[in-house]
Design an enzyme around this catalytic site. Structure first.
Site, PDB file in Angstrom:
ATOM      1  N   HIS A  45      36.748  63.331  40.253  1.00 30.86           N
ATOM      2  CA  HIS A  45      36.630  62.148  39.392  1.00 30.86           C
ATOM      3  C   HIS A  45      37.981  61.498  39.130  1.00 30.86           C
ATOM      4  O   HIS A  45      38.890  62.127  38.587  1.00 30.86           O
ATOM      5  CB  HIS A  45      36.009  62.532  38.049  1.00 30.86           C
ATOM      6  CG  HIS A  45      35.484  61.364  37.286  1.00 30.86           C
ATOM      7  ND1 HIS A  45      34.212  60.867  37.469  1.00 30.86           N
ATOM      8  CD2 HIS A  45      36.066  60.577  36.365  1.00 30.86           C
ATOM      9  CE1 HIS A  45      34.037  59.827  36.670  1.00 30.86           C
ATOM     10  NE2 HIS A  45      35.156  59.629  35.991  1.00 30.86           N
ATOM     11  N   ASP A  47      39.339  57.428  37.808  1.00 35.11           N
ATOM     12  CA  ASP A  47      38.895  56.119  37.318  1.00 35.11           C
ATOM     13  C   ASP A  47      39.808  54.960  37.710  1.00 35.11           C
ATOM     14  O   ASP A  47      39.741  53.894  37.101  1.00 35.11           O
ATOM     15  CB  ASP A  47      38.770  56.165  35.792  1.00 35.11           C
ATOM     16  CG  ASP A  47      37.487  56.815  35.333  1.00 35.11           C
ATOM     17  OD1 ASP A  47      36.416  56.224  35.541  1.00 35.11           O
ATOM     18  OD2 ASP A  47      37.539  57.921  34.767  1.00 35.11           O
ATOM     19  N   GLU A 162      29.132  56.478  37.613  1.00 39.22           N
ATOM     20  CA  GLU A 162      29.343  57.280  36.401  1.00 39.22           C
ATOM     21  C   GLU A 162      28.438  56.838  35.257  1.00 39.22           C
ATOM     22  O   GLU A 162      28.898  56.551  34.167  1.00 39.22           O
ATOM     23  CB  GLU A 162      30.810  57.240  35.959  1.00 39.22           C
ATOM     24  CG  GLU A 162      31.120  58.330  34.945  1.00 39.22           C
ATOM     25  CD  GLU A 162      32.536  58.266  34.407  1.00 39.22           C
ATOM     26  OE1 GLU A 162      32.892  59.151  33.615  1.00 39.22           O
ATOM     27  OE2 GLU A 162      33.289  57.352  34.779  1.00 39.22           O
ATOM     28  N   HIS A 189      26.309  58.220  30.787  1.00 43.18           N
ATOM     29  CA  HIS A 189      27.711  58.222  30.358  1.00 43.18           C
ATOM     30  C   HIS A 189      27.707  58.576  28.874  1.00 43.18           C
ATOM     31  O   HIS A 189      27.150  59.598  28.489  1.00 43.18           O
ATOM     32  CB  HIS A 189      28.410  56.894  30.677  1.00 43.18           C
ATOM     33  CG  HIS A 189      29.890  56.984  30.499  1.00 43.18           C
ATOM     34  ND1 HIS A 189      30.565  56.335  29.495  1.00 43.18           N
ATOM     35  CD2 HIS A 189      30.829  57.685  31.181  1.00 43.18           C
ATOM     36  CE1 HIS A 189      31.858  56.635  29.553  1.00 43.18           C
ATOM     37  NE2 HIS A 189      32.046  57.452  30.566  1.00 43.18           N
ATOM     38  N   HIS A 230      28.889  64.572  31.190  1.00 40.98           N
ATOM     39  CA  HIS A 230      28.502  63.569  30.191  1.00 40.98           C
ATOM     40  C   HIS A 230      27.092  63.746  29.640  1.00 40.98           C
ATOM     41  O   HIS A 230      26.741  63.067  28.673  1.00 40.98           O
ATOM     42  CB  HIS A 230      28.646  62.137  30.723  1.00 40.98           C
ATOM     43  CG  HIS A 230      30.037  61.614  30.700  1.00 40.98           C
ATOM     44  ND1 HIS A 230      30.702  61.299  29.535  1.00 40.98           N
ATOM     45  CD2 HIS A 230      30.901  61.340  31.707  1.00 40.98           C
ATOM     46  CE1 HIS A 230      31.913  60.853  29.818  1.00 40.98           C
ATOM     47  NE2 HIS A 230      32.064  60.883  31.136  1.00 40.98           N
ATOM     48  N   HIS A 251      33.500  66.326  36.177  1.00 36.22           N
ATOM     49  CA  HIS A 251      34.714  66.464  35.349  1.00 36.22           C
ATOM     50  C   HIS A 251      34.329  67.029  33.978  1.00 36.22           C
ATOM     51  O   HIS A 251      34.146  66.310  33.027  1.00 36.22           O
ATOM     52  CB  HIS A 251      35.472  65.146  35.231  1.00 36.22           C
ATOM     53  CG  HIS A 251      34.698  63.972  34.702  1.00 36.22           C
ATOM     54  ND1 HIS A 251      33.474  63.580  35.178  1.00 36.22           N
ATOM     55  CD2 HIS A 251      35.001  63.072  33.718  1.00 36.22           C
ATOM     56  CE1 HIS A 251      33.050  62.522  34.525  1.00 36.22           C
ATOM     57  NE2 HIS A 251      33.949  62.192  33.621  1.00 36.22           N
ATOM     58  N   ASP A 364      39.825  63.507  36.116  1.00 43.26           N
ATOM     59  CA  ASP A 364      39.628  62.337  35.244  1.00 43.26           C
ATOM     60  C   ASP A 364      40.900  61.499  35.133  1.00 43.26           C
ATOM     61  O   ASP A 364      41.063  60.736  34.169  1.00 43.26           O
ATOM     62  CB  ASP A 364      39.142  62.759  33.857  1.00 43.26           C
ATOM     63  CG  ASP A 364      38.243  61.716  33.191  1.00 43.26           C
ATOM     64  OD1 ASP A 364      38.000  60.663  33.798  1.00 43.26           O
ATOM     65  OD2 ASP A 364      37.790  61.954  32.057  1.00 43.26           O
TER      66      ASP A 364
END
Length: 432
Positions: A45, A47, A162, A189, A230, A251, A364
């Site tokens: 993961h 972003d 995600e 999420h 999540h 993650h 992350d």
């Protein structure tokens, strides 16, 4: 020997011990370098795609990923306390990154057809990123593609959605996202969907609804990994009871070490072991350290106490006084230190409960405001592997952690999809 004579030798002993430690560290670094050259890291993961959208309007002419990005000035309109970027190609190569699941996250406030459109734009951004840097990045859709890219010395780029809100409650949209290249979807999420509970929202469904269970099975049919980061513990358990393929946590950490709903309880880790899935350890301090989790909560509460528009706060409408009060609170309550060793503790715990075949790395990076000391960017993976090597991890087990386990999970999902290829696409829907 008299005391004075012994005292004279103490600096010599200390110097010899320091030299021995430095030699040992150098040998360890060389060992990890050799290991990660053979078994590059696959990170579950990152972003960066959203940061490129948010900071640079999705325009690659405004950012050069082939150069160091950690000292770039913040663009106008970006909050002054935003972190430096944690990702660029030189640091990816220095960190022995061989594969990256790029998150195509969008805010949970974007829903319906707008969410589908924005997700497609983020998928397009990832593909454009690979096209812009073809010598370093290559799109990958299978375990075989990743291994091909390893051999070519390129970083395999995979796509992860995600949040289940991004498909607008439509299995047809899910299928089209798979055709566009998405190889995992995180079921929620930060808020619930109409068919699954999130870890960080009040429970509504207490797990998965019938549509949510049908969606998991459709992901199995496609060969798309079911990502349980999540989601609530109830959703985790329901998904693991339904799925025909191994799952992933892209993650997440261990809840036994940090009592946070974003981390994975031990009973679920045991289910992951039976499922042959993988939990990819997260670097976010609030999920790594209980002291950091407590501090983050205290900080949020204190900030609200001073200024919480439209009606709350001691200094509401007085931002200068509120800032001064927060600055004083921060002096009295410094942020707790979070270390590489704490991340290694989570990896060790996941290994202890789920087994060495069920753990991976899911940093992350560029989705978190800060990192543990020593893990500031994608060049720092080797330091984590050195810490684990000090703890007695074998090269074979470190190779599984780096990439072997997630490659096995991908291959297993592909095998299940081939077995289910004769099944028709699901027509499950949420009734109005």
């Amino acid at each position: 020997m008299n005391i004075k004579g012994a005292a004279c030798l103490i600096p010599l002993f200390l110097a010899a011990g320091c030299a021995f430690a430095q030699s040992g560290d150098a040998d360890l670094a060389q060992r990890v370098d050799r290991l990660l050259t053979q078994h590059p890291v696959i990170d579950g993961h990152n972003d960066l795609p959203w940061e490129i959208r948010d900071r640079y309007h999705s325009d690659f002419s405004q950012i050069n990923l082939a150069a160091d990005t950690q000292h770039l000035p913040l663009p106008a309109g970006i909050a002054a306390d935003s972190p430096a970027l944690m990702t660029d190609i030189p640091r990816m190569k220095a960190g022995h990154l061989g594969g990256q699941f790029w998150s195509v996250w969008i805010p949970v406030s974007v829903t319906g057809p707008a969410a589908v459109k924005m997700t497609m734009e983020q998928i397009d951004l990832v593909k454009r990123m690979a096209l812009r840097y073809p010598d370093s990045l290559a799109m990958a859709y299978t375990a075989g593609d990743i291994e091909r890219d390893f051999r070519a010395g390129r970083i395999a780029s995979l796509i992860g959605i995600e949040g289940g809100h991004q498909i607008d409650n439509s299995l047809a949209t899910l299928r089209q996202m798979y055709d566009l290249g998405a190889r995992y979807m995180t079921l929620t999420h930060s808020t619930n969907t109409d068919w699954a509970d999130s870890a960080t929202d009040n429970p509504v469904h207490h797990g998965l609804t019938p549509f949510g269970k049908a969606l998991v099975l459709e992901m199995n049919r496609l060969g798309m990994l079911v990502d349980l980061s999540h989601v609530s513990a109830g959703t985790m358990r329901d998904a693991l009871a339904v799925t025909q393929a191994p799952v992933m946590f892209s993650h997440s950490g261990a809840a036994a070490l940090v009592d946070h709903p974003r981390d994975v309880p031990d009973d679920v880790l045991q289910l992951v072991a039976k499922n042959n899935g993988v939990v990819m350890a997260n670097f976010y301090p609030g999920y790594v350290s209980q002291a950091a989790a407590n501090w983050i909560s205290d900080y949020a509460a204190e900030k609200s106490r001073y200024n919480a528009p439209p009606f709350g706060g001691l200094y509401i409408g007085q931002p200068e006084r509120a800032k001064a009060a927060m600055d004083e609170w921060l002096k009295q309550h410094p942020r707790p230190e979070v270390t590489i060793g704490m991340v290694a503790d989570h990896i060790d715990h996941i290994r202890k409960i789920a087994g060495v075949d069920c753990v991976g790395i899911g940093s992350d990076f560029d989705g978190i405001p800060n990192t543990p000391a020593g893990l500031e960017g994608v060049d720092r993976y080797p330091k984590l592997f050195e810490e684990l090597a000090r703890r007695g991890w074998s090269d074979a087990d470190l190779g599984k952690l780096a990439s072997g386990n997630i490659l096995r999970v991908l291959r297993s999902a592909e095998t299940v999809a081939r077995r289910l290829a004769g099944e028709p696409p699901s027509m499950a829907a949420i009734k109005p």
